[in-house]
Design a protein around this motif. Structure first.
Motif, PDB file in Angstrom:
ATOM      1  N   LEU A  26     -15.353   9.847 -10.053  1.00 22.16           N
ATOM      2  CA  LEU A  26     -14.245  10.785 -10.194  1.00 22.16           C
ATOM      3  C   LEU A  26     -13.071  10.068 -10.859  1.00 22.16           C
ATOM      4  O   LEU A  26     -12.569   9.076 -10.329  1.00 22.16           O
ATOM      5  N   THR A  27     -12.636  10.573 -11.992  1.00 25.65           N
ATOM      6  CA  THR A  27     -11.503  10.001 -12.728  1.00 25.65           C
ATOM      7  C   THR A  27     -10.382  11.028 -12.776  1.00 25.65           C
ATOM      8  O   THR A  27     -10.593  12.146 -13.257  1.00 25.65           O
ATOM      9  N   PRO A  28      -9.184  10.688 -12.259  1.00 24.85           N
ATOM     10  CA  PRO A  28      -8.101  11.676 -12.209  1.00 24.85           C
ATOM     11  C   PRO A  28      -7.710  12.192 -13.592  1.00 24.85           C
ATOM     12  O   PRO A  28      -7.616  11.433 -14.548  1.00 24.85           O
ATOM     13  N   ARG A  31       6.590  16.730  -0.485  1.00 25.45           N
ATOM     14  CA  ARG A  31       7.270  15.552  -1.050  1.00 25.45           C
ATOM     15  C   ARG A  31       6.339  14.746  -1.941  1.00 25.45           C
ATOM     16  O   ARG A  31       6.786  13.817  -2.623  1.00 25.45           O
ATOM     17  N   ALA A  32       5.048  15.062  -1.930  1.00 26.11           N
ATOM     18  CA  ALA A  32       4.068  14.271  -2.682  1.00 26.11           C
ATOM     19  C   ALA A  32       3.052  15.211  -3.326  1.00 26.11           C
ATOM     20  O   ALA A  32       1.936  15.360  -2.829  1.00 26.11           O
ATOM     21  N   PRO A  33       3.419  15.885  -4.425  1.00 28.94           N
ATOM     22  CA  PRO A  33       2.503  16.856  -5.033  1.00 28.94           C
ATOM     23  C   PRO A  33       1.175  16.249  -5.475  1.00 28.94           C
ATOM     24  O   PRO A  33       0.143  16.921  -5.432  1.00 28.94           O
ATOM     25  N   GLN A  34       1.177  14.958  -5.893  1.00 32.40           N
ATOM     26  CA  GLN A  34      -0.089  14.335  -6.277  1.00 32.40           C
ATOM     27  C   GLN A  34      -1.001  14.172  -5.068  1.00 32.40           C
ATOM     28  O   GLN A  34      -2.221  14.314  -5.167  1.00 32.40           O
ATOM     29  N   LEU A  35      -0.403  13.889  -3.912  1.00 35.32           N
ATOM     30  CA  LEU A  35      -1.188  13.777  -2.689  1.00 35.32           C
ATOM     31  C   LEU A  35      -1.758  15.135  -2.290  1.00 35.32           C
ATOM     32  O   LEU A  35      -2.901  15.237  -1.852  1.00 35.32           O
ATOM     33  N   GLN A  36      -0.983  16.196  -2.488  1.00 29.66           N
ATOM     34  CA  GLN A  36      -1.493  17.544  -2.221  1.00 29.66           C
ATOM     35  C   GLN A  36      -2.686  17.842  -3.116  1.00 29.66           C
ATOM     36  O   GLN A  36      -3.679  18.455  -2.690  1.00 29.66           O
ATOM     37  N   LEU A  37      -2.627  17.381  -4.359  1.00 30.77           N
ATOM     38  CA  LEU A  37      -3.744  17.556  -5.278  1.00 30.77           C
ATOM     39  C   LEU A  37      -4.980  16.839  -4.771  1.00 30.77           C
ATOM     40  O   LEU A  37      -6.101  17.365  -4.827  1.00 30.77           O
ATOM     41  N   LEU A  38      -4.801  15.636  -4.234  1.00 32.29           N
ATOM     42  CA  LEU A  38      -5.922  14.894  -3.663  1.00 32.29           C
ATOM     43  C   LEU A  38      -6.532  15.639  -2.483  1.00 32.29           C
ATOM     44  O   LEU A  38      -7.756  15.722  -2.350  1.00 32.29           O
ATOM     45  N   VAL A  39      -5.668  16.156  -1.619  1.00 33.28           N
ATOM     46  CA  VAL A  39      -6.152  16.891  -0.449  1.00 33.28           C
ATOM     47  C   VAL A  39      -6.980  18.092  -0.891  1.00 33.28           C
ATOM     48  O   VAL A  39      -8.101  18.306  -0.425  1.00 33.28           O
ATOM     49  N   ASP A  40      -6.430  18.872  -1.810  1.00 31.60           N
ATOM     50  CA  ASP A  40      -7.135  20.059  -2.291  1.00 31.60           C
ATOM     51  C   ASP A  40      -8.481  19.684  -2.913  1.00 31.60           C
ATOM     52  O   ASP A  40      -9.488  20.375  -2.707  1.00 31.60           O
ATOM     53  N   SER A  41      -8.495  18.596  -3.654  1.00 36.17           N
ATOM     54  CA  SER A  41      -9.714  18.183  -4.334  1.00 36.17           C
ATOM     55  C   SER A  41     -10.763  17.698  -3.353  1.00 36.17           C
ATOM     56  O   SER A  41     -11.953  17.990  -3.500  1.00 36.17           O
ATOM     57  N   PHE A  42     -10.325  16.957  -2.331  1.00 39.52           N
ATOM     58  CA  PHE A  42     -11.305  16.455  -1.390  1.00 39.52           C
ATOM     59  C   PHE A  42     -11.864  17.578  -0.525  1.00 39.52           C
ATOM     60  O   PHE A  42     -13.049  17.585  -0.195  1.00 39.52           O
ATOM     61  N   VAL A  43     -11.028  18.547  -0.191  1.00 37.09           N
ATOM     62  CA  VAL A  43     -11.525  19.719   0.529  1.00 37.09           C
ATOM     63  C   VAL A  43     -12.557  20.450  -0.331  1.00 37.09           C
ATOM     64  O   VAL A  43     -13.572  20.941   0.169  1.00 37.09           O
ATOM     65  N   ALA A  44     -12.314  20.495  -1.652  1.00 40.38           N
ATOM     66  CA  ALA A  44     -13.288  21.102  -2.564  1.00 40.38           C
ATOM     67  C   ALA A  44     -14.606  20.336  -2.529  1.00 40.38           C
ATOM     68  O   ALA A  44     -15.688  20.934  -2.544  1.00 40.38           O
ATOM     69  N   MET A  54       0.839  -1.180   0.000  1.00 34.74           N
ATOM     70  CA  MET A  54       0.000   0.000   0.000  1.00 34.74           C
ATOM     71  C   MET A  54       0.881   1.240   0.000  1.00 34.74           C
ATOM     72  O   MET A  54       1.759   1.371   0.812  1.00 34.74           O
ATOM     73  N   THR A  55       0.647   2.164  -0.932  1.00 33.51           N
ATOM     74  CA  THR A  55       1.449   3.370  -0.984  1.00 33.51           C
ATOM     75  C   THR A  55       0.954   4.365   0.032  1.00 33.51           C
ATOM     76  O   THR A  55      -0.188   4.337   0.465  1.00 33.51           O
ATOM     77  N   SER A  56       1.858   5.304   0.433  1.00 36.19           N
ATOM     78  CA  SER A  56       1.423   6.337   1.370  1.00 36.19           C
ATOM     79  C   SER A  56       0.328   7.190   0.764  1.00 36.19           C
ATOM     80  O   SER A  56      -0.574   7.641   1.457  1.00 36.19           O
ATOM     81  N   GLY A  57       0.374   7.392  -0.557  1.00 37.94           N
ATOM     82  CA  GLY A  57      -0.656   8.194  -1.197  1.00 37.94           C
ATOM     83  C   GLY A  57      -2.019   7.551  -1.116  1.00 37.94           C
ATOM     84  O   GLY A  57      -3.011   8.192  -0.798  1.00 37.94           O
ATOM     85  N   SER A  58      -2.112   6.252  -1.398  1.00 33.14           N
ATOM     86  CA  SER A  58      -3.410   5.589  -1.350  1.00 33.14           C
ATOM     87  C   SER A  58      -3.937   5.497   0.063  1.00 33.14           C
ATOM     88  O   SER A  58      -5.129   5.639   0.314  1.00 33.14           O
ATOM     89  N   LYS A  59      -3.044   5.251   1.040  1.00 35.89           N
ATOM     90  CA  LYS A  59      -3.502   5.177   2.424  1.00 35.89           C
ATOM     91  C   LYS A  59      -4.024   6.521   2.878  1.00 35.89           C
ATOM     92  O   LYS A  59      -5.052   6.609   3.556  1.00 35.89           O
ATOM     93  N   THR A  60      -3.346   7.609   2.514  1.00 35.87           N
ATOM     94  CA  THR A  60      -3.790   8.914   2.955  1.00 35.87           C
ATOM     95  C   THR A  60      -5.062   9.327   2.230  1.00 35.87           C
ATOM     96  O   THR A  60      -5.902  10.017   2.789  1.00 35.87           O
ATOM     97  N   TRP A  61      -5.227   8.895   0.998  1.00 32.90           N
ATOM     98  CA  TRP A  61      -6.502   9.194   0.332  1.00 32.90           C
ATOM     99  C   TRP A  61      -7.645   8.541   1.096  1.00 32.90           C
ATOM    100  O   TRP A  61      -8.720   9.120   1.247  1.00 32.90           O
ATOM    101  N   THR A  62      -7.441   7.319   1.622  1.00 34.87           N
ATOM    102  CA  THR A  62      -8.479   6.688   2.417  1.00 34.87           C
ATOM    103  C   THR A  62      -8.798   7.532   3.641  1.00 34.87           C
ATOM    104  O   THR A  62      -9.941   7.594   4.088  1.00 34.87           O
ATOM    105  N   LEU A  63      -7.809   8.190   4.195  1.00 36.30           N
ATOM    106  CA  LEU A  63      -8.044   9.134   5.296  1.00 36.30           C
ATOM    107  C   LEU A  63      -9.045  10.206   4.864  1.00 36.30           C
ATOM    108  O   LEU A  63      -9.914  10.610   5.631  1.00 36.30           O
ATOM    109  N   LEU A  64      -8.953  10.642   3.625  1.00 40.59           N
ATOM    110  CA  LEU A  64      -9.812  11.705   3.139  1.00 40.59           C
ATOM    111  C   LEU A  64     -11.226  11.236   2.814  1.00 40.59           C
ATOM    112  O   LEU A  64     -12.131  12.040   2.693  1.00 40.59           O
ATOM    113  N   CYS A  65     -11.343  10.033   2.624  1.00 39.67           N
ATOM    114  CA  CYS A  65     -12.580   9.571   2.028  1.00 39.67           C
ATOM    115  C   CYS A  65     -13.823   9.683   2.826  1.00 39.67           C
ATOM    116  O   CYS A  65     -14.730   9.012   2.479  1.00 39.67           O
TER     117      CYS A  65
END
Length: 215
Positions: A152-154, A110-123, A1-12
């Motif tokens: 939602l498709t990236p 360190r993870a610009p794609q993860l920042q994009l996920l955060v911004d999008s989920f806040v939106a 499991m990548t840190s990005g996918s795990k943190t996206w689950t945090l957002l979900c």
């Protein structure tokens, strides 16, 4: 499991192409109206139960707890079962605190794609469809009187290497499930709010998808 996918689950808090009975996606204006209706004032909290189906495991990993949006970019995921763990995102930092262990942190720089996920989920939490559409292609389909699915498709190619697509299923203006299809074939299914208490003792992927789609 990548840190990005795990943190996206945090957002979900707040996929699988099985919506055979759904109509064709409606127009963009309808999808935007739905996203706007999903906005919640901070702080917003909801119960969740997650089953993660991984190719390397015979049984899914199941956790449950609470998800919270505390305003701005501050999000929190508290796992209460089976082991307490608190993950937070705030001020561009991700911190994970597991019971009996030292906290672990890293910067979203360190993870610009993860920042994009955060911004999008806040939106999404704020009902800001225009911001959400900068990162995702958003489709809205309906099944029955008030059941719907947002897909939602990236748009970002690097993000798509981690997350294939995300389906958010709901009724009225309440999301009840999120299904995240990862690029490597793993799937995470989150039951939200009142649905969290319906997580079976031995969940199956098809059974949860059927539940999320109103079966």
């Amino acid at each position: 499991m990548t840190s990005g996918s795990k943190t996206w689950t945090l957002l979900c808090g707040l996929t699988l192409s099985l919506c055979a009975n759904a109509s064709a996606p409606e127009d963009a204006a309808t999808a935007r109206a739905l996203v706007s209706s999903l906005g919640r004032p901070a702080p917003a909290r909801t119960a969740f139960a997650e089953a993660r189906f991984m190719k390397m495991l015979d049984k899914p990993l199941v956790v449950s707890g609470q998800l919270a949006w505390l305003g701005d970019d501050r999000l929190e995921r508290t796992v209460e079962v089976p082991t307490r763990e608190v993950s937070t995102i705030a001020n561009g930092e991700v911190t994970q605190q597991r019971e009996g262990r030292s906290p672990r942190s890293f910067s979203l720089k360190r993870a610009p794609q993860l920042q994009l996920l955060v911004d999008s989920f806040v939106a999404l939490l704020g009902g800001d469809s225009a911001h959400l559409e900068q990162a995702f292609t958003v489709q809205h389909s309906v099944d029955g009187a008030d059941r719907w699915t947002l897909t939602l498709t990236p748009r970002d190619a690097k993000l798509a290497q981690t997350v294939n697509r995300i389906d958010i299923d709901g009724s009225g203006n309440e999301p009840r499930c999120m299904i995240m299809q990862e690029a490597d074939g793993d799937v995470a299914i989150d039951l939200l709010g009142e649905y969290a208490s319906r997580m079976p003792a031995t969940p199956t992927r098809d059974g949860l998808v059927t539940m999320c789609r109103g079966g």
